[in-house]
Scaffold this motif. Structure first.
Motif, mmCIF file in Angstrom:
data_model
loop_
_atom_site.group_PDB
_atom_site.id
_atom_site.type_symbol
_atom_site.label_atom_id
_atom_site.label_comp_id
_atom_site.label_asym_id
_atom_site.label_seq_id
_atom_site.Cartn_x
_atom_site.Cartn_y
_atom_site.Cartn_z
ATOM 1 N N TYR A 150 0.496 -1.334 0.225
ATOM 2 C CA TYR A 150 0.106 -0.200 -0.202
ATOM 3 C C TYR A 150 0.839 1.177 -0.038
ATOM 4 N N ILE A 151 1.810 1.194 0.887
ATOM 5 C CA ILE A 151 2.590 1.865 0.384
ATOM 6 C C ILE A 151 4.244 2.311 -0.875
ATOM 7 N N GLU A 154 3.321 4.216 -4.402
ATOM 8 C CA GLU A 154 3.192 5.866 -3.828
ATOM 9 C C GLU A 154 4.761 6.356 -4.530
ATOM 10 N N TYR A 155 6.043 5.723 -4.065
ATOM 11 C CA TYR A 155 6.969 5.974 -4.147
ATOM 12 C C TYR A 155 8.259 5.058 -5.210
ATOM 13 N N ARG A 157 7.370 2.505 -8.802
ATOM 14 C CA ARG A 157 6.694 1.293 -9.659
ATOM 15 C C ARG A 157 7.291 1.058 -10.512
ATOM 16 N N ASN A 175 -2.947 2.650 -7.180
ATOM 17 C CA ASN A 175 -3.181 2.332 -6.034
ATOM 18 C C ASN A 175 -4.469 1.856 -5.024
ATOM 19 N N ASN A 258 -9.041 3.943 2.633
ATOM 20 C CA ASN A 258 -8.885 4.434 1.341
ATOM 21 C C ASN A 258 -10.316 4.498 0.683
ATOM 22 N N THR A 263 -8.129 7.696 -1.799
ATOM 23 C CA THR A 263 -6.929 7.607 -2.021
ATOM 24 C C THR A 263 -6.141 7.203 -1.701
ATOM 25 N N THR A 264 -5.558 6.572 -1.688
ATOM 26 C CA THR A 264 -4.261 6.033 -1.389
ATOM 27 C C THR A 264 -2.541 7.266 -0.898
ATOM 28 N N GLY A 265 -3.258 8.663 -1.689
ATOM 29 C CA GLY A 265 -1.781 9.804 -0.697
ATOM 30 C C GLY A 265 -2.253 10.141 0.206
ATOM 31 N N PRO A 266 -1.341 11.800 0.693
ATOM 32 C CA PRO A 266 -1.555 12.160 1.326
ATOM 33 C C PRO A 266 -2.595 12.092 2.485
ATOM 34 N N TRP A 269 -3.515 9.306 5.337
ATOM 35 C CA TRP A 269 -3.386 9.193 6.062
ATOM 36 C C TRP A 269 -3.710 10.570 6.363
#
Length: 455
Positions: A150-151, A154-155, A157, A175, A258, A263-266, A269
């Motif tokens: 999941y994390i 984001e950084y 691929r 994601n 989610n 979204t799975t971005g900032p 969280w």
């Protein structure tokens, strides 16, 4: 004469009936005594095996079958009672054995130790327990990978195409949950075949290996040839099970978060992090925490009104938390209501006091609060939330009860630190007071039993 004979016969029947009842009573007392002796002995001596209890019951029944026919029904009932007592003792012995049968398994760690609130292992079935433990370890390993999955996207691929025929690149796949709708059917078929291959071959669980020690993976589910050894690797095996449990809870939370925010971005969280992140009370570890997005519209007046309410409730709850503890050690002398003869010392503490305060007392409380709200703690729009005229730090200052100058801090940094601390402690006090009320309502006391119920 015939009537006399019939009367004597009836008298004899009554006399025999009384004897039979006396025998039944004695037999019942004997059965109760045997039950008490058996259950008391269980507190010090391990219970007999079920087969022994069954044999004893059978032998007793055979002996009773030779009794007189006139009391056979009562004797049989007494034998049944003793049989039930023996069976209850055997069941109690089995229950004690079941409670201890899995206490030495991996994953039984503090503070919960062997945690089975639904009693799924109460039957003591070793095969069922092993199957569930295998499933727990497998799902925990998958959940740990899923949490990282999941994390990482984001950084990073993978380069290239996920599906060249449909011109779908890895970078184009969203994601999280949205990826379920983007992966083509051929991709899902490949995933299903891959999982099936793992289940049938390298991820196969052999009967002679401990749960989780797979043929093609080995210790901790890693592709290593070394087998897991419970005596040598007990600490790492316990850690794997506990981390897997945490990961299963975590991935459930991630998926829910989610799905809620899309979204799975900032924003998943720290939702709403850009609204009022420079305000007081925005501090680590959560920063500006607004999971429901109440401040997403950026309305400053609404935010100030909510901040003023937060400060006010926090101050009241800090006093209330202290008020839950002090009456255990100190009470005001004299009478709360002289007219009704109620002393302060007679008032119960906690929730029970609500029903004991007379109506006139509640009227005084309401008027007192209304006076504070309408006069002393009236919020001036030109002042910061929680900053009332004549009052200073923690809302203390001059009023008709106290008459001292409010505490003020000239240094802006010191003042900001103190105000942050007040907000944080007020938040903690609101949570703590709710827990105190719940604990008091559940246990029914404000004494030591409320804090340590098992004491």
């Amino acid at each position: 004469q015939t009537a006399q004979v019939e009367a004597e016969g009836s008298s004899a029947e009554i006399h025999r009936g009384e004897k039979v009842l006396a025998m039944a009573k004695n037999l019942s007392l004997l059965a109760a005594g045997a039950a008490g002796a058996y259950l008391c002995s269980e507190a010090f001596v391990p219970g007999a095996a079920p087969s022994t209890a069954q044999a004893a019951s059978t032998s007793h029944l055979r002996g009773l079958s030779r009794g007189s026919s006139s009391s056979s029904g009562l004797v049989t009932s007494g034998a049944a009672a003793l049989c039930i007592v023996a069976a209850a003792g055997a069941a109690r012995s089995r229950k004690t054995t079941v409670c201890k049968s899995f206490e030495n398994e991996s994953g039984v760690t503090l503070p919960l130790k062997f945690f089975d609130p639904l009693g799924m292992s109460k039957d003591g079935d070793q095969d069922t327990f092993r199957r569930r433990r295998i499933a727990e370890i497998k799902n925990g390993r998958v959940a740990m990978w899923a949490c990282m999955g999941y994390i990482v996207p984001e950084y990073f691929r993978f380069p290239g195409y996920c599906s060249p025929s449909t011109d779908l690149k890895f970078a184009d796949i969203p994601n999280g949950i949205q990826a379920l709708y983007k992966v083509p059917a051929e991709g899902w078929a490949q995933i299903a075949v891959f999982i099936g291959f793992l289940e049938l071959f390298p991820g196969r669980q052999e009967a002679d290996r401990i749960p989780g020690d797979l043929v093609g993976f080995g210790k901790l589910g890693l592709p290593l040839p070394k087998k897991a050894e419970p005596d040598v690797n007990s600490r790492s095996l316990d850690a794997e099970i506990n981390n897997g449990r945490l990961a299963m809870v975590a991935i459930t939370g991630m998926i829910s978060q989610n799905a809620f925010f899309g979204t799975t971005g900032p924003d998943m969280w720290l939702p709403g992090a850009s609204a009022f992140e420079g305000e007081l009370g925005v501090q680590a570890p959560v920063g500006f925490w607004d999971p429901l997005g109440l401040s997403a519209d950026g309305d400053v007046d609404t935010f100030k009104r909510r901040r003023a309410a937060e400060l006010k409730h926090g101050r009241i709850c800090m006093l209330a938390c202290v008020g839950y503890i002090v009456p255990e050690y100190f009470r005001w002398p004299g009478y709360l209501s002289p007219e009704k003869g109620i002393k302060f010392a007679d008032m119960p503490h906690g929730i029970a006091a609500i029903s004991k305060v007379p109506l006139e007392g509640w009227v005084q409380i309401v008027l007192f609060l209304g006076h504070y709200e309408g006069y002393f703690w009236r919020q001036d729009p030109k002042r910061a939330p929680g900053d009332y005229e004549g009052y200073g730090f923690l809302g203390a200052g001059k009023n008709f009860i106290f008459n001292f100058d409010p505490i003020e801090f000239k240094d802006p940094e010191v003042r900001k630190t103190k105000l942050r601390a007040e907000i944080a402690n007020g938040r903690l006090a609101m949570v703590a007071l709710m827990a105190m009320l719940f604990q008091n309502g559940t246990v029914g006391t404000t004494g030591p039993a409320m804090w340590l119920p098992a004491a």
